[in-house]
Design a protein around this motif. Structure first.
Motif, mmCIF file in Angstrom:
data_model
loop_
_atom_site.group_PDB
_atom_site.id
_atom_site.type_symbol
_atom_site.label_atom_id
_atom_site.label_comp_id
_atom_site.label_asym_id
_atom_site.label_seq_id
_atom_site.Cartn_x
_atom_site.Cartn_y
_atom_site.Cartn_z
ATOM 1 N N GLY A 1 78.813 51.112 9.849
ATOM 2 C CA GLY A 1 77.399 51.429 9.934
ATOM 3 C C GLY A 1 76.750 51.400 8.560
ATOM 4 N N ILE A 2 75.416 51.290 8.554
ATOM 5 C CA ILE A 2 74.680 51.299 7.287
ATOM 6 C C ILE A 2 74.583 52.730 6.783
ATOM 7 N N GLY A 3 74.943 52.936 5.511
ATOM 8 C CA GLY A 3 74.937 54.282 4.967
ATOM 9 C C GLY A 3 74.449 54.396 3.542
ATOM 10 N N SER A 4 74.129 53.271 2.887
ATOM 11 C CA SER A 4 73.672 53.356 1.506
ATOM 12 C C SER A 4 72.827 52.137 1.155
ATOM 13 N N VAL A 5 71.987 52.311 0.162
ATOM 14 C CA VAL A 5 71.207 51.212 -0.393
ATOM 15 C C VAL A 5 71.318 51.309 -1.909
ATOM 16 N N ALA A 6 71.605 50.176 -2.565
ATOM 17 C CA ALA A 6 71.810 50.164 -4.016
ATOM 18 C C ALA A 6 70.896 49.133 -4.660
ATOM 19 N N ARG B 1 73.150 53.793 -6.729
ATOM 20 C CA ARG B 1 73.465 53.800 -5.305
ATOM 21 C C ARG B 1 72.911 55.055 -4.626
ATOM 22 N N PHE B 2 72.038 54.848 -3.654
ATOM 23 C CA PHE B 2 71.459 55.930 -2.869
ATOM 24 C C PHE B 2 72.182 55.995 -1.525
ATOM 25 N N GLU B 3 72.651 57.181 -1.163
ATOM 26 C CA GLU B 3 73.360 57.338 0.102
ATOM 27 C C GLU B 3 72.539 58.193 1.071
ATOM 28 N N PHE B 4 72.846 58.057 2.354
ATOM 29 C CA PHE B 4 72.071 58.725 3.393
ATOM 30 C C PHE B 4 72.469 60.196 3.499
ATOM 31 N N LEU B 5 71.593 60.968 4.139
ATOM 32 C CA LEU B 5 71.849 62.395 4.287
ATOM 33 C C LEU B 5 73.175 62.636 4.995
ATOM 34 N N LYS B 6 73.861 63.685 4.537
ATOM 35 C CA LYS B 6 75.122 64.122 5.129
ATOM 36 C C LYS B 6 76.149 63.006 5.236
ATOM 37 N N ASP B 7 76.095 62.042 4.309
ATOM 38 C CA ASP B 7 77.047 60.935 4.314
ATOM 39 C C ASP B 7 77.026 60.148 5.625
ATOM 40 N N ALA B 8 75.854 60.058 6.239
ATOM 41 C CA ALA B 8 75.742 59.388 7.528
ATOM 42 C C ALA B 8 75.938 57.889 7.394
ATOM 43 N N GLU B 9 76.487 57.293 8.444
ATOM 44 C CA GLU B 9 76.452 55.851 8.628
ATOM 45 C C GLU B 9 75.798 55.603 9.981
ATOM 46 N N ASN C 1 78.593 53.823 3.720
ATOM 47 C CA ASN C 1 78.335 54.990 2.890
ATOM 48 C C ASN C 1 79.505 55.368 2.005
ATOM 49 N N GLN C 2 80.640 54.794 2.204
ATOM 50 C CA GLN C 2 81.837 55.276 1.516
ATOM 51 C C GLN C 2 81.965 54.686 0.112
ATOM 52 N N GLY C 3 81.027 55.034 -0.741
ATOM 53 C CA GLY C 3 81.105 54.630 -2.137
ATOM 54 C C GLY C 3 81.115 53.127 -2.313
ATOM 55 N N GLY C 4 82.229 52.563 -2.700
ATOM 56 C CA GLY C 4 82.320 51.127 -2.961
ATOM 57 C C GLY C 4 82.752 50.311 -1.770
ATOM 58 N N ALA C 5 82.480 50.805 -0.543
ATOM 59 C CA ALA C 5 82.892 50.090 0.658
ATOM 60 C C ALA C 5 82.405 48.645 0.631
ATOM 61 N N ALA C 6 83.252 47.738 1.113
ATOM 62 C CA ALA C 6 82.993 46.315 0.918
ATOM 63 C C ALA C 6 82.089 45.698 1.974
ATOM 64 N N GLU C 7 81.894 46.363 3.131
ATOM 65 C CA GLU C 7 81.080 45.777 4.185
ATOM 66 C C GLU C 7 79.615 45.771 3.762
ATOM 67 N N SER C 8 79.068 44.582 3.502
ATOM 68 C CA SER C 8 77.687 44.447 3.034
ATOM 69 C C SER C 8 76.808 43.893 4.145
ATOM 70 N N PHE C 9 75.892 44.702 4.617
ATOM 71 C CA PHE C 9 74.955 44.253 5.633
ATOM 72 C C PHE C 9 73.912 43.303 5.042
ATOM 73 N N LEU C 10 73.599 43.497 3.762
ATOM 74 C CA LEU C 10 72.581 42.655 3.134
ATOM 75 C C LEU C 10 72.774 42.653 1.625
ATOM 76 N N THR C 11 72.659 41.475 1.007
ATOM 77 C CA THR C 11 72.585 41.356 -0.446
ATOM 78 C C THR C 11 71.416 40.438 -0.781
ATOM 79 N N LEU C 12 70.433 40.993 -1.481
ATOM 80 C CA LEU C 12 69.320 40.197 -1.991
ATOM 81 C C LEU C 12 69.507 40.041 -3.490
ATOM 82 N N ARG C 13 69.491 38.799 -3.962
ATOM 83 C CA ARG C 13 69.655 38.545 -5.387
ATOM 84 C C ARG C 13 68.395 37.864 -5.919
#
Length: 569
Positions: free
Chosen positions: A397-402, A288-296, A323-335
């Motif tokens: 807001g969007i804050g991480s990409v995994a 999991r890659f998170e944005f600078l300064k924990d931004a969303e 951005n909050q670790g395991g936060a459940a709001e998913s903007f996108l899931t590609l499988r």
């Protein structure tokens, strides 16, 4: 969103061969050192080669594969008595005399010493449009040929800093952002006769040698450079070793689940890449890659790009979340399934299928989010496959990409990720401000500067964390907060609104950029809840303070929070 505009933006940011396009806007200088031989001195081939035009003998300038997430230029003091200099000049000997000239660069300091970053004319002219000096006390000073001078902030060692300077050549003024905060606003650079044409970076004359700082991604144009929230390309990582988890500033993830391995390999991409492999039959795992300064990021157009390579058809995934670790709001899931098909889903459910994907070749994935409209596009291998799809996420807001591997009954699958970039291209008036002191949510600076009113080109400001009138609707009553002042910048007075989680003694004080107490606005017992206090721009003696950067600080028995403000003439 026009495809041509998106390709241009990718080309500006990356300069990779996959994004060949002609820039409609003017770029005067672009030097990022990614194509230079490592551990050798930089050449002096000038702007067409992304190199300086001159190095004096008092500085050692070498390309290094450390400090920054990508190769960068190390500038080392090489003489006890003379200042060292690397001078970068603009393409075709240009000097920018009209319109906007935007100067951007990334900096990293190994230690405290005497370093500088100056904006000048072409050649050896000493006309200073903006000189930034970093001293051995960790202070940042500036001066101009127009006589402006002062202390504007501080720096620390071993971390990544971004500097932006926007010169309005017609008005003769500039704004300066450092570490994504506006430190100087509408400052005069002294003359509209001269033109911006060169950048000088180096070390000043002091009594010891060997001190170094690093510079990267020098970018000068008539438009704003992309605003990076994430950059990870693994070029400076140890080959055949697990990736670190130091986060944005080191181009690394914040977390790697124990059910996968994440190892830097020297292939199959042309440059070092991150290999992800499933090592568990029953559990899904992510890097999991998170944005600078924990931004969303909650507003504007956001671009997320990565390059992928699949060793075998298996079961892989890419996810965009908060951005909050395991936060459940998913903007996108590609499988990416073992059948070779790709399933796209978001918070509203499955959107559609595209592909197939194949093994043994490079793919580019580009997601483009219009966060004001709440829609997104997906480009796969250069083709638009998802168009204007609602992401169905609210109040996040969007804050991480995994990137990771799904739970399946075998763990042979490996895939490779490289060149992960997340960026936003700001409007000429856009910076960012924070919902709170941890920058948990980033929103356009106009929201704070204009007392909650968005830029006229934007249609909404929801939620408007910078608007004091909306505080009842947006803030939890169980936290202590000092909101951004409004208006900011200001000339006569500004209001600081605050919230107390519980009753007790409270102080609200104003400090200057050097950390000196200017005035105490409040000192006494307060009940919990929301209130506000006004600062009229005067010190404890009742005299108007000078223009510059100041800090409002709220202190309770358990909390200390600050907000930056700018006093204009």
């Amino acid at each position: 969103m026009k495809i041509k505009q998106i390709v241009i933006l990718v080309g500006v940011l990356l300069g990779f061969t996959f994004a060949a396009s002609v820039m409609a806007d003017e770029v005067y200088l672009h030097a990022n050192f990614d194509d230079k031989p490592l551990n050798t001195t930089i050449g002096t081939g000038g702007p067409t080669a992304g190199e300086p035009v001159y190095l004096n003998p008092y500085i050692l300038a070498r390309v290094r594969n450390n400090a920054m997430p990508t190769p960068c230029l190390e500038l080392t003091d090489n003489d006890n008595y003379s200042a060292g200099l690397a001078r970068f000049e603009f393409l075709d000997g240009q000097e920018v005399t009209s319109g906007h000239c935007i100067v951007a660069a990334n900096l990293w300091f190994d230690e405290f010493d005497l370093f500088y970053f100056h904006i000048r004319e072409q050649g050896t002219s000493t006309h200073a449009f903006c000189d930034l000096d970093f001293n051995s006390a960790g202070e940042i000073w500036y001066d101009t040929a127009g006589g402006s001078y002062g202390l504007i902030g501080s720096y620390v060692t071993n971390r990544y800093y971004s500097v932006w300077i926007d010169f309005d050549m017609d008005a003769g003024t500039f704004n300066l952002w450092f570490d994504f905060s506006l430190l100087l606003y509408n400052k005069s650079f002294g003359s509209t006769i001269h033109g911006v044409g060169a950048i000088l970076a180096g070390t000043t004359n002091d009594a010891n040698t060997g001190d170094s700082f690093y510079i990267d991604d020098i970018y000068v144009a008539d438009h704003y450079a992309p605003y990076l929230f994430l950059q990870a390309n693994f070029n400076n990582k140890t080959i055949n070793a697990p990736i670190g988890t130091s986060g944005f500033e080191f181009g690394e993830p914040m977390n790697v689940d124990p059910v996968i391995t994440a190892i830097v390999r020297n292939g199959p991409h042309p440059t070092p890449t991150l290999e992800l492999q499933d090592i568990d039959d029953y559990s899904a795992g992510y890097a999991r890659f998170e944005f600078l300064k924990d931004a969303e990021v909650i507003g504007g157009d956001l671009y997320i790009l990565a390059h992928l390579w699949f060793d075998v058809l298996d079961d892989y995934t890419m996810v965009l979340r908060e951005n909050q670790g395991g936060a459940a709001e998913s903007f996108l899931t590609l499988r990416f399934g073992s059948s070779g098909n790709i399933v796209c889903a978001d918070e509203g459910g499955t959107v559609g299928y595209f592909g197939p994907y194949q093994t043994g070749r490079n793919y580019e994935i580009l997601a483009v989010y219009d966060l004001d409209l709440g829609t997104y596009d997906i480009f796969w291998d250069g083709e638009l496959v998802i168009n204007d799809e609602p992401h169905d996420v609210v109040q996040a807001g969007i804050g991480s990409v995994a990137f990771g591997c799904m739970n399946d009954d075998d763990y042979i699958g490996r895939f490779y990720v490289d060149n992960i970039f997340v960026w936003q291209v700001p409007t000429p008036t856009m910076a960012v401000c924070c919902m709170d002191t941890d920058c948990g949510v980033m929103i356009p600076m106009d929201c704070a500067y204009n007392a909650g009113a968005f830029h006229p080109e934007w249609t909404s400001c929801t939620p408007n964390f910078c608007n004091p009138a909306a505080v009842d609707e947006t803030l939890s009553p169980h936290v202590t907060l000092l909101l951004p002042p409004a208006p900011n910048p200001f000339t006569r007075s500004t209001t600081l609104q605050y919230q107390l989680a519980g009753p007790g003694p409270v102080r609200i004080e104003i400090y200057d950029a050097a950390g000196r107490l200017v005035r105490s606005l409040l000192n006494g017992y307060q009940e919990s809840g929301q209130s506000r206090v006004e600062w009229d721009g005067c010190n404890a003696s009742g005299a108007r303070v000078g223009p510059g950067v100041y800090f409002g600080r709220l202190l309770t028995g358990n909390d200390a929070v600050s907000q930056r403000m700018i006093v204009l003439k």
